[in-house]
Write an enzyme that holds these catalytic residues in place. Structure first.
Site, PDB file in Angstrom:
ATOM      1  N   ARG A 252     -25.771  -1.760   5.650  1.00  0.00           N
ATOM      2  CA  ARG A 252     -25.468  -3.185   5.534  1.00  0.00           C
ATOM      3  C   ARG A 252     -26.133  -4.012   6.633  1.00  0.00           C
ATOM      4  O   ARG A 252     -26.401  -5.190   6.450  1.00  0.00           O
ATOM      5  CB  ARG A 252     -23.953  -3.402   5.705  1.00  0.00           C
ATOM      6  CG  ARG A 252     -23.111  -3.154   4.522  1.00  0.00           C
ATOM      7  CD  ARG A 252     -23.140  -4.367   3.625  1.00  0.00           C
ATOM      8  NE  ARG A 252     -22.729  -4.040   2.298  1.00  0.00           N
ATOM      9  CZ  ARG A 252     -21.499  -4.140   1.846  1.00  0.00           C
ATOM     10  NH1 ARG A 252     -20.554  -4.599   2.623  1.00  0.00           N
ATOM     11  NH2 ARG A 252     -21.225  -3.798   0.612  1.00  0.00           N
TER      12      ARG A 252
ATOM     13  N   GLU B 192     -19.989  -5.117   8.986  1.00  0.00           N
ATOM     14  CA  GLU B 192     -20.972  -4.328   9.731  1.00  0.00           C
ATOM     15  C   GLU B 192     -22.062  -5.206  10.339  1.00  0.00           C
ATOM     16  O   GLU B 192     -22.506  -4.955  11.467  1.00  0.00           O
ATOM     17  CB  GLU B 192     -21.593  -3.269   8.817  1.00  0.00           C
ATOM     18  CG  GLU B 192     -20.662  -2.126   8.439  1.00  0.00           C
ATOM     19  CD  GLU B 192     -19.646  -2.458   7.355  1.00  0.00           C
ATOM     20  OE1 GLU B 192     -19.780  -3.537   6.738  1.00  0.00           O
ATOM     21  OE2 GLU B 192     -18.719  -1.670   7.115  1.00  0.00           O
TER      22      GLU B 192
ATOM     23  N   LYS C  57       0.850  -1.188   0.000  1.00  0.00           N
ATOM     24  CA  LYS C  57       0.000   0.000   0.000  1.00  0.00           C
ATOM     25  C   LYS C  57       0.892   1.247   0.000  1.00  0.00           C
ATOM     26  O   LYS C  57       1.863   1.310   0.751  1.00  0.00           O
ATOM     27  CB  LYS C  57      -0.896  -0.038   1.251  1.00  0.00           C
ATOM     28  CG  LYS C  57      -2.099   0.848   1.166  1.00  0.00           C
ATOM     29  CD  LYS C  57      -3.197   0.384   2.099  1.00  0.00           C
ATOM     30  CE  LYS C  57      -4.343   1.360   2.077  1.00  0.00           C
ATOM     31  NZ  LYS C  57      -5.543   0.842   2.723  1.00  0.00           N
TER      32      LYS C  57
HETATM   33  C1  LIG Z   1     -19.051  -1.779   3.698  1.00  0.00           C
HETATM   34  C2  LIG Z   1     -17.864  -0.880   3.860  1.00  0.00           C
HETATM   35  N1  LIG Z   1     -17.324  -0.711   5.075  1.00  0.00           N
HETATM   36  C3  LIG Z   1     -16.256   0.092   5.231  1.00  0.00           C
HETATM   37  C4  LIG Z   1     -15.715   0.737   4.160  1.00  0.00           C
HETATM   38  C5  LIG Z   1     -14.574   1.726   4.351  1.00  0.00           C
HETATM   39  N2  LIG Z   1     -13.352   1.276   3.687  1.00  0.00           N
HETATM   40  C6  LIG Z   1     -12.980   1.773   2.493  1.00  0.00           C
HETATM   41  S1  LIG Z   1     -11.580   1.108   1.948  1.00  0.00           S
HETATM   42  C7  LIG Z   1     -11.427   0.153   3.305  1.00  0.00           C
HETATM   43  C8  LIG Z   1     -10.265  -0.762   3.450  1.00  0.00           C
HETATM   44  C9  LIG Z   1     -10.255  -1.745   2.359  1.00  0.00           C
HETATM   45  O1  LIG Z   1      -9.168  -2.586   2.532  1.00  0.00           O
HETATM   46  P1  LIG Z   1      -8.698  -3.459   1.312  1.00  0.00           P
HETATM   47  O2  LIG Z   1      -9.852  -4.058   0.646  1.00  0.00           O
HETATM   48  O3  LIG Z   1      -7.662  -4.392   1.815  1.00  0.00           O
HETATM   49  O4  LIG Z   1      -8.086  -2.420   0.305  1.00  0.00           O
HETATM   50  P2  LIG Z   1      -6.748  -1.532   0.446  1.00  0.00           P
HETATM   51  O5  LIG Z   1      -7.209  -0.149   0.765  1.00  0.00           O
HETATM   52  O6  LIG Z   1      -5.893  -2.124   1.505  1.00  0.00           O
HETATM   53  O7  LIG Z   1      -6.125  -1.607  -0.892  1.00  0.00           O
HETATM   54  C10 LIG Z   1     -12.486   0.366   4.183  1.00  0.00           C
HETATM   55  C11 LIG Z   1     -12.646  -0.298   5.484  1.00  0.00           C
HETATM   56  C12 LIG Z   1     -16.315   0.541   2.911  1.00  0.00           C
HETATM   57  N3  LIG Z   1     -15.867   1.155   1.820  1.00  0.00           N
HETATM   58  N4  LIG Z   1     -17.375  -0.275   2.784  1.00  0.00           N
END
Ligand SMILES: Cc1ncc(C[n+]2csc(CCOP(=O)(O)OP(=O)(O)O)c2C)c(N)n1
Length: 627
Positions: free
Chosen positions: A397, A369, A280
């Site tokens: 959700r 969630e 990242k």
């Molecule tokens: C249902 C939901 N909950 C929380 C989020 C907030 N959120 C956006 S990106 C993220 C992290 C995602 O992690 P990952 O899929 O590993 O992607 P990375 O950013 O590490 O590339 C979160 C928790 C979201 N977008 N959707």
């Protein structure tokens, strides 16, 4: 990069030119986001994936879905949006997430996590029903998003559906904060193989067709299995037992290698999972080091990467999030039954403060969630008082869990609903528009919203004293400066609103922080020698009927103001009250229209929705010509 308007142009490049292209894309994303902030770290980590996928597959005929879509900036730039990317997330600019109406290359919209596997499976099944056996279906999902229940539901279905699909697991070990849970440990174990780096050339020579004789696909699989047996390539019990062919882990930043691997996998039909290890923030030193901070860092210095801090301001107004974080720690210190729960938003909502102070009593449960709510219900059933902090739009959700697991059993779960109302640049998928409406119809729910920081503190305290499902919704960002720190807790009477100013003719009734706009308008009006009534309901449910009776008798016109959708919230509640009691007052509802609101600054969007001071004043003037 300048010559590439679409994947067609991309395919004209030689494989050897792709590394340079990735470097240019990285430079461009850093340059644009340094001025116009966005999801930097995730997008820097997925550049090679985007290039390799579009290079190998025939998008948009082949379907590509990005989970969440916050990591898809390179995809956007490569698919005819290079210049528009300068207006990424801006009012009237392009969305920060994939969006079907924006581009034919966005096979499915993004914003909320964990849905890519289900949606790509849907497309793969649709293709198979239409006897289209050639089309490829690719989902890119992060290890964080893989922790969401719906991702598992998709895997479970896909494994036996015999659909032609490829899941690319973009594993950087992070969600926004460190990724959590057993799956995360499992992936880490798969990855920490001493053979990970040495094996790749040999394995993938075979996958991509070099050195093979006879039937290429059978050879590929045979070779893979041999390598797994010899311990040179990892096998995944988890994904394989779910019916996927697992490949990896491989380096997700080696674009040439990725192209080879994807070209090989394209030949293998059925459900496949390619496990890619990425970093990242790749390519920007500070973003690699401080991955949580650089998930969405705001403006930063393009050369050094340093975040541009606002100048020190002794009168700085604190964010509601900080008030939440400090208050929950204070309450937890006083009452050891209080616990905190967040689905993967620990730093965003400030539960990280409690996680530091009371590590055993604050839980990050992953992007989950539904689980967060039912887990909280379980703790409440055993006498604990969970503060379950969920962003308004993500709480959608967990609707059935709120109804079935919490409200129906009248359990004492406190929902701290962050990012309520218009949130700004994240746009339609992230605005917290619906919580007032969707919670109001649920029996047993108490629904409240603070006007300011002090109110948030007191509502949190009041919630600890009230054995019922208790929602407190507040917006993203700053409160109004008032003396909230170290103020003694005050218990509010449930369902009681407050008169902030008596007036004539028009009463403006609001709920939550948006009431500060009303107060400002009232101050403006006062300058003309007139006063309107200003009322803060504080509770949407139970609503203060005594106060409403009083308002109806005292004023001709009632204007309601709320930062949420017009259907089902405060305006609806007051309108129902007027009808039930046969009041004939004129009612004007100021709320967000029955539309999905796009992205922009909060100020721009409030203005668009008629919720800024000027629009509220205008509305009052229309109804009271004395002003
Ligand atoms: C249902 C939901 N909950 C929380 C989020 C907030 N959120 C956006 S990106 C993220 C992290 C995602 O992690 P990952 O899929 O590993 O992607 P990375 O950013 O590490 O590339 C979160 C928790 C979201 N977008 N959707």
């Amino acid at each position: 990069m300048q010559t590439i308007d679409s994947p067609k142009d991309l395919k004209k490049l030689a494989v050897g030119q792709l590394e340079l292209l990735c470097a240019e894309l990285r430079d461009y994303i850093i340059d644009v986001t340094s001025r116009n902030p966005g999801h930097l770290g995730s997008s820097l980590g997925a550049i090679e994936l985007a290039v390799a996928i579009h290079y190998v597959f025939d998008t948009p005929n082949d379907k590509l879905v990005w989970d969440v879509g916050h990591q898809a900036y390179a995809h956007k730039i490569l698919t005819d949006r290079r210049e528009q990317f300068q207006q990424n997330r801006m009012y009237h600019g392009i969305s920060g997430f994939p969006k079907m109406s924006e581009s034919e290359y966005d096979a499915f919209g993004g914003g909320h996590a964990s849905v890519s596997i289900s949606s790509i499976l849907g497309m793969a099944m649709a293709a198979s029903l239409s006897e289209n056996t050639e089309r490829n279906h690719i989902a890119v999902i992060g290890d964080g998003s893989m922790t969401g229940g719906v991702a598992f539901e998709g895997l479970n279905h896909a494994g036996t559906a015999n659909a032609n699909m490829l899941v690319i697991l973009n594993d950087n070990g992070m969600a926004i904060d460190q990724n959590v849970g057993a799956l995360s440990s499992y992936l880490a174990k798969l990855t920490t193989s001493s053979t990970y780096n040495t094996v790749k050339g040999r394995v993938w020579d075979m996958v991509t067709g070099k050195n093979k004789k006879g039937n290429p696909i059978r050879n590929v699989i045979q070779s893979m299995q041999n390598l797994i047996k010899r311990g040179l390539l990892k096998s995944s019990n988890l994904f394989e037992s779910l019916g996927f062919r697992y490949f990896g882990p491989i380096n997700g930043h080696d674009v040439v290698f990725l192209v080879e691997v994807l070209s090989g996998l394209k030949q293998i039909k059925g459900p496949k999972l390619l496990h890619c290890i990425t970093l990242k923030g790749k390519g920007l030193c500070l973003a690699e080091e401080s991955q949580t901070l650089y998930h969405a860092p705001g403006k930063f210095d393009r050369e050094t990467g340093k975040i541009i801090e606002a100048a020190f301001d002794p009168d700085k107004v604190e964010k509601y999030q900080k008030v939440f974080g400090e208050t929950i720690c204070e309450l937890a210190a006083q009452n050891d039954k209080i616990v905190g729960v967040t689905p993967a938003m620990a730093s965003g909502c400030s539960l990280d403060m409690m996680m530091n102070q009371f590590p055993d009593r604050a839980f990050d449960v992953g992007i989950a969630e539904q689980h967060a709510v039912t887990f909280s219900a379980g703790m409440a059933a055993d006498g604990y008082i969970p503060f379950c902090n969920i962003y308004s739009s993500f709480l959608q959700r967990a609707y059935d869990q709120i109804i079935h697991d919490v409200a129906l059993q009248n359990l004492h779960v406190v929902f701290c609903i962050d990012r309520a109302g218009i949130v700004g640049e994240d746009g339609a998928t992230h605005h917290g528009m619906f919580d007032l409406a969707f919670l109001r119809c649920i029996p047993n729910m108490i629904i409240s919203s603070p006007l300011n920081e002090l109110d948030l503190r007191n509502l949190m305290y009041t919630a600890t004293q009230t054995k019922a499902p208790f929602a407190i919704r507040y917006p993203r960002g700053n409160g109004v400066k008032n003396n909230w720190q170290n103020s003694p807790f005050q218990q509010y009477e449930i369902g009681k609103g407050a008169c902030l100013q008596e007036g004539k003719e028009v009463a403006v009734v609001s709920i939550g922080h948006i009431g500060n706009n009303v107060l400002e308008v009232a101050r403006e009006i006062k300058k003309t020698g007139t006063e309107i009534g200003v009322y803060d309901m504080r509770f949407l449910k139970p609503i203060d009927e005594d106060l409403l009776h009083q308002i109806c008798r005292q004023y001709k016109t009632i204007v309601t103001v709320e930062n949420g959708t017009r259907i089902g919230g405060l305006g609806s509640a007051v309108s129902e009250f007027l009808a039930k009691n046969d009041y004939k007052n004129t009612l004007k509802v100021l709320a967000v229209e029955d539309n999905f609101v796009k992205q922009g600054t909060v100020e721009e969007l409030q203005k668009e929705q008629g919720l800024d001071c000027e629009s509220i004043l205008e509305k009052i003037k229309q109804n009271w010509h004395n002003i």
